[in-house]
Design a protein around this motif. Structure first.
Motif: not given
Ligand SMILES: N[C@@H](CCC(=O)N[C@@H](CS)C(=O)NCC(=O)O)C(=O)O
Length: 113
Positions: A64-69, A77-83
């Motif tokens: 869904y996010a096109n973000w693997p981890t 509502g917006e993906l910013f990222g990982g740690s």
């Protein structure tokens, strides 16, 4: 409910949402631990989903996010990222204002989403 619908609903309902392994108080991975720690330091309320308790979300959110981890931080509502990204934003002083703005628009209780 379809898992993609469930993900959409979680992301749209919670202005600050962290998908992580474990919980903020008992994280089960170093990356999730660092992300949750930074959010707790900011002092803004946030929701979280423990993906170890939700295997379907663990499988489908990366698609869904096109973000693997994990972790994944979603703000308004917006993906910013990982740690890595969360830490960098925090060090630059960019994270807190974003979190404050998100919660100002939609205050909520800190909870398991
Ligand atoms: N650069 C990423 C690395 C995160 C990462 O490598 N996470 C791994 C280990 S927790 C992961 O999510 N693997 C997929 C999985 O466990 O489903 C970050 O800073 O968040």
């Amino acid at each position: 409910m379809d898992v993609m619908e469930q993900i959409k609903q979680q992301i749209s309902t919670h202005p600050i949402l962290l998908y992580m392994k474990g919980s903020p108080k008992m994280p089960q991975c170093g990356f999730s631990s660092r992300a949750a720690q930074v959010l707790m330091e900011c002092g803004e309320k946030f929701a979280y989903v423990d993906i170890l308790q939700n295997p379907e979300i663990r499988t489908n959110l990366p698609v869904y996010a096109n973000w693997p981890t994990f972790p994944q931080l979603w703000i308004s509502g917006e993906l910013f990222g990982g740690s890595d990204i969360i830490l960098e934003m925090h060090e630059k002083g960019e994270l807190l204002p974003l979190l404050q703005e998100a919660n100002k628009n939609a205050p909520q209780e800190s909870a398991d989403a």
